[in-house]
Scaffold this motif. Structure first.
Motif, PDB file in Angstrom:
ATOM      1  N   ALA A 122     -49.442 -64.043  55.220  1.00  0.00           N
ATOM      2  CA  ALA A 122     -50.354 -65.130  54.885  1.00  0.00           C
ATOM      3  C   ALA A 122     -50.013 -65.768  53.538  1.00  0.00           C
ATOM      4  CB  ALA A 122     -51.794 -64.622  54.868  1.00  0.00           C
ATOM      5  N   GLY A 123     -49.819 -67.089  53.557  1.00  0.00           N
ATOM      6  CA  GLY A 123     -49.585 -67.834  52.322  1.00  0.00           C
ATOM      7  C   GLY A 123     -48.148 -67.898  51.872  1.00  0.00           C
ATOM      8  N   ARG A 124     -47.263 -67.099  52.484  1.00  0.00           N
ATOM      9  CA  ARG A 124     -45.859 -67.080  52.063  1.00  0.00           C
ATOM     10  C   ARG A 124     -44.989 -67.693  53.162  1.00  0.00           C
ATOM     11  NH1 ARG A 124     -47.540 -61.711  51.237  1.00  0.00           N
ATOM     12  NH2 ARG A 124     -48.173 -61.287  49.093  1.00  0.00           N
ATOM     13  N   ILE A 125     -44.153 -68.647  52.776  1.00  0.00           N
ATOM     14  CA  ILE A 125     -43.317 -69.374  53.725  1.00  0.00           C
ATOM     15  C   ILE A 125     -41.866 -69.250  53.295  1.00  0.00           C
ATOM     16  CG2 ILE A 125     -42.819 -71.644  54.736  1.00  0.00           C
ATOM     17  CD1 ILE A 125     -45.748 -72.385  53.929  1.00  0.00           C
ATOM     18  N   CYS A 126     -40.974 -68.992  54.238  1.00  0.00           N
ATOM     19  CA  CYS A 126     -39.544 -68.907  53.939  1.00  0.00           C
ATOM     20  C   CYS A 126     -38.779 -69.868  54.835  1.00  0.00           C
ATOM     21  CB  CYS A 126     -39.037 -67.484  54.146  1.00  0.00           C
ATOM     22  SG  CYS A 126     -37.265 -67.309  53.783  1.00  0.00           S
ATOM     23  N   LEU A 127     -37.883 -70.645  54.220  1.00  0.00           N
ATOM     24  CA  LEU A 127     -37.035 -71.582  54.944  1.00  0.00           C
ATOM     25  C   LEU A 127     -35.671 -70.936  55.148  1.00  0.00           C
ATOM     26  CD1 LEU A 127     -37.888 -74.873  53.012  1.00  0.00           C
ATOM     27  CD2 LEU A 127     -39.145 -73.759  54.874  1.00  0.00           C
ATOM     28  N   ILE A 188     -40.424 -61.117  45.089  1.00  0.00           N
ATOM     29  CA  ILE A 188     -41.064 -62.430  45.229  1.00  0.00           C
ATOM     30  C   ILE A 188     -42.349 -62.316  46.037  1.00  0.00           C
ATOM     31  CG2 ILE A 188     -40.784 -64.735  46.243  1.00  0.00           C
ATOM     32  CD1 ILE A 188     -37.744 -64.394  45.587  1.00  0.00           C
ATOM     33  N   GLY A 189     -42.315 -61.488  47.095  1.00  0.00           N
ATOM     34  CA  GLY A 189     -43.517 -61.284  47.893  1.00  0.00           C
ATOM     35  C   GLY A 189     -44.634 -60.650  47.094  1.00  0.00           C
ATOM     36  N   ALA A 190     -44.281 -59.712  46.208  1.00  0.00           N
ATOM     37  CA  ALA A 190     -45.284 -59.045  45.379  1.00  0.00           C
ATOM     38  C   ALA A 190     -45.812 -59.967  44.279  1.00  0.00           C
ATOM     39  CB  ALA A 190     -44.692 -57.783  44.758  1.00  0.00           C
ATOM     40  N   ARG A 191     -44.959 -60.886  43.839  1.00  0.00           N
ATOM     41  CA  ARG A 191     -45.312 -61.765  42.715  1.00  0.00           C
ATOM     42  C   ARG A 191     -46.169 -62.945  43.155  1.00  0.00           C
ATOM     43  NH1 ARG A 191     -40.291 -64.491  40.875  1.00  0.00           N
ATOM     44  NH2 ARG A 191     -39.631 -62.341  40.446  1.00  0.00           N
ATOM     45  N   HIS A 192     -45.948 -63.434  44.375  1.00  0.00           N
ATOM     46  CA  HIS A 192     -46.618 -64.667  44.818  1.00  0.00           C
ATOM     47  C   HIS A 192     -47.447 -64.442  46.078  1.00  0.00           C
ATOM     48  CE1 HIS A 192     -44.253 -67.107  42.012  1.00  0.00           C
ATOM     49  NE2 HIS A 192     -43.171 -66.495  42.442  1.00  0.00           N
ATOM     50  N   ASP A 193     -48.710 -64.829  46.026  1.00  0.00           N
ATOM     51  CA  ASP A 193     -49.543 -64.828  47.222  1.00  0.00           C
ATOM     52  C   ASP A 193     -49.304 -66.087  48.051  1.00  0.00           C
ATOM     53  OD1 ASP A 193     -50.792 -62.396  46.751  1.00  0.00           O
ATOM     54  OD2 ASP A 193     -52.312 -63.307  45.460  1.00  0.00           O
ATOM     55  N   LEU A 213     -37.833 -59.887  55.773  1.00  0.00           N
ATOM     56  CA  LEU A 213     -38.186 -61.292  55.577  1.00  0.00           C
ATOM     57  C   LEU A 213     -39.174 -61.756  56.643  1.00  0.00           C
ATOM     58  CD1 LEU A 213     -37.363 -63.641  53.686  1.00  0.00           C
ATOM     59  CD2 LEU A 213     -35.715 -64.321  55.419  1.00  0.00           C
ATOM     60  N   LEU A 214     -38.896 -61.427  57.891  1.00  0.00           N
ATOM     61  CA  LEU A 214     -39.778 -61.820  58.988  1.00  0.00           C
ATOM     62  C   LEU A 214     -41.147 -61.149  58.876  1.00  0.00           C
ATOM     63  CD1 LEU A 214     -37.241 -61.636  61.960  1.00  0.00           C
ATOM     64  CD2 LEU A 214     -38.173 -63.706  60.920  1.00  0.00           C
ATOM     65  N   GLU A 215     -41.169 -59.964  58.310  1.00  0.00           N
ATOM     66  CA  GLU A 215     -42.418 -59.236  58.147  1.00  0.00           C
ATOM     67  C   GLU A 215     -43.263 -59.804  57.030  1.00  0.00           C
ATOM     68  OE1 GLU A 215     -42.836 -54.634  57.855  1.00  0.00           O
ATOM     69  OE2 GLU A 215     -42.840 -55.414  55.816  1.00  0.00           O
ATOM     70  N   ARG A 216     -42.613 -60.228  55.946  1.00  0.00           N
ATOM     71  CA  ARG A 216     -43.325 -60.608  54.723  1.00  0.00           C
ATOM     72  C   ARG A 216     -43.577 -62.100  54.586  1.00  0.00           C
ATOM     73  NH1 ARG A 216     -45.920 -58.649  51.537  1.00  0.00           N
ATOM     74  NH2 ARG A 216     -44.872 -58.509  49.552  1.00  0.00           N
ATOM     75  N   PHE A 217     -42.876 -62.934  55.388  1.00  0.00           N
ATOM     76  CA  PHE A 217     -42.995 -64.389  55.242  1.00  0.00           C
ATOM     77  C   PHE A 217     -43.125 -65.071  56.601  1.00  0.00           C
ATOM     78  CE2 PHE A 217     -40.999 -62.999  51.377  1.00  0.00           C
ATOM     79  CZ  PHE A 217     -41.369 -63.901  50.395  1.00  0.00           C
ATOM     80  N   HIS A 218     -43.894 -66.163  56.626  1.00  0.00           N
ATOM     81  CA  HIS A 218     -43.816 -67.069  57.758  1.00  0.00           C
ATOM     82  C   HIS A 218     -42.481 -67.800  57.641  1.00  0.00           C
ATOM     83  CE1 HIS A 218     -47.894 -66.487  59.096  1.00  0.00           C
ATOM     84  NE2 HIS A 218     -48.375 -66.773  57.904  1.00  0.00           N
ATOM     85  N   THR A 219     -41.696 -67.832  58.704  1.00  0.00           N
ATOM     86  CA  THR A 219     -40.351 -68.400  58.621  1.00  0.00           C
ATOM     87  C   THR A 219     -40.246 -69.723  59.377  1.00  0.00           C
ATOM     88  OG1 THR A 219     -39.813 -66.857  60.414  1.00  0.00           O
ATOM     89  CG2 THR A 219     -39.081 -66.274  58.203  1.00  0.00           C
TER      90      THR A 219
END
Length: 298
Positions: A122-127, A188-193, A213-219
């Motif tokens: 939630a809230g984290r997006i990765c390109l 980065i995941g720990a630093r940014h919501d 990456l797939l676990e921690r970010f919306h891709t």
């Protein structure tokens, strides 16, 4: 004339609050293994008053309630809130988690993720996508439009290692660099919501890192055609893909074809082929809104 406080609704709400307070004080006291007399000595509130409080008959003042809460090693709001607050044990676990090495944090998340995978992303997006697709350009512009940070993974690695990327690669080697990538994703995941992250095109070939990456970010897969990939890389001043390599385009097409199944694991995609930057940005913002990538997890 009746006031708002005299209304049936207000009276009912007050009764519920008193009953909830009575139950919470009694439950918390018993969990702490305290008798009323011991709690009385610790808080300075008489045993009789405490008995009335736990029976829902006491009209305790805020100051006395604060003393009871302190003696029970909890907060006043924890005794009054409708939702049951986190217990001290959970708070201690949270502190242990923050102090644990990244690898331990990853294992803990791996155990918890199946319970609510969306919560971790939630809230984290990765390109993701090959170089030249427009990840950095679109990521920076989307971050500015949405008012959230934009981070390039390679730049974060450079900052953390305090050396240029070429030196990082030379010093750590390929396997060492992949470990730095995995650590950077966790960092980065720990630093940014809320954040938009852009990663190198080859990260999808590293199975464990890509899984994190797939676990921690919306891709979001930022994609374009092979010719436009090549054209944009050359426009950035990098002629290496073509220099001394007549088969560069064939190699690029083969690479794109091989990685397509990996990029396709992304939750969404934006095709930037034959589109202006502004049009592609609008597409990316629409995808983020449609999939509610920035919405809190339920």
């Amino acid at each position: 004339m009746n006031t708002l406080l005299d209304s049936p609704k207000a009276t009912e709400g007050g009764t519920e609050l008193i009953a909830r307070l009575a139950s919470r004080v009694a439950e918390t006291r018993k969990k702490r293994g305290l008798s009323r007399r011991v709690l009385s000595e610790m808080s300075g509130v008489s045993p009789r008053y405490l008995a009335q409080l736990e029976a829902g008959e006491g009209n305790i003042s805020v100051l006395l309630l604060q003393r009871v809460a302190e003696a029970l090693e909890t907060r006043v709001e924890a005794l009054l809130a409708e939702d049951i607050p986190l217990e001290h044990e959970v708070q201690r676990i949270g502190m242990l988690f923050r102090q644990a090495p990244l690898e331990v944090q990853y294992k803990v998340r791996g155990l918890l993720a199946p319970q609510n995978p969306a919560m971790l992303r939630a809230g984290r997006i990765c390109l993701i996508g090959l170089r030249g697709a427009g990840k950095s350009t679109l990521g920076k512009m989307a971050g500015e439009a949405l008012g959230i940070p934009f981070v390039e993974l390679n730049r974060d690695i450079e900052t953390h290692a305090d050396m240029p990327l070429a030196e990082v690669m030379a010093f750590y080697g390929d396997s060492g660099f992949r470990e730095l990538e995995a650590e950077a994703i966790e960092r980065i995941g720990a630093r940014h919501d809320r954040v938009i992250l852009a990663v190198a095109g080859g990260i999808v070939a590293e199975e464990d890192t890509y899984a994190r990456l797939l676990e921690r970010f919306h891709t979001v897969w930022i994609r374009t055609s092979a010719p436009e990939h090549m054209q944009r890389v050359r426009a950035q001043g990098d002629h290496r893909p073509m220099q001394g390599n007549p088969a560069a385009m064939a190699h690029l097409r083969a690479l794109l074809e091989a990685r397509t199944p990996l990029y396709a694991k992304a939750e969404a995609e934006v095709n930037t082929s034959n589109k202006t930057v502004r049009s592609s940005l609008n597409d990316l913002l629409a995808v983020i809104a449609k999939h509610r990538f920035l919405a809190p997890a339920a």
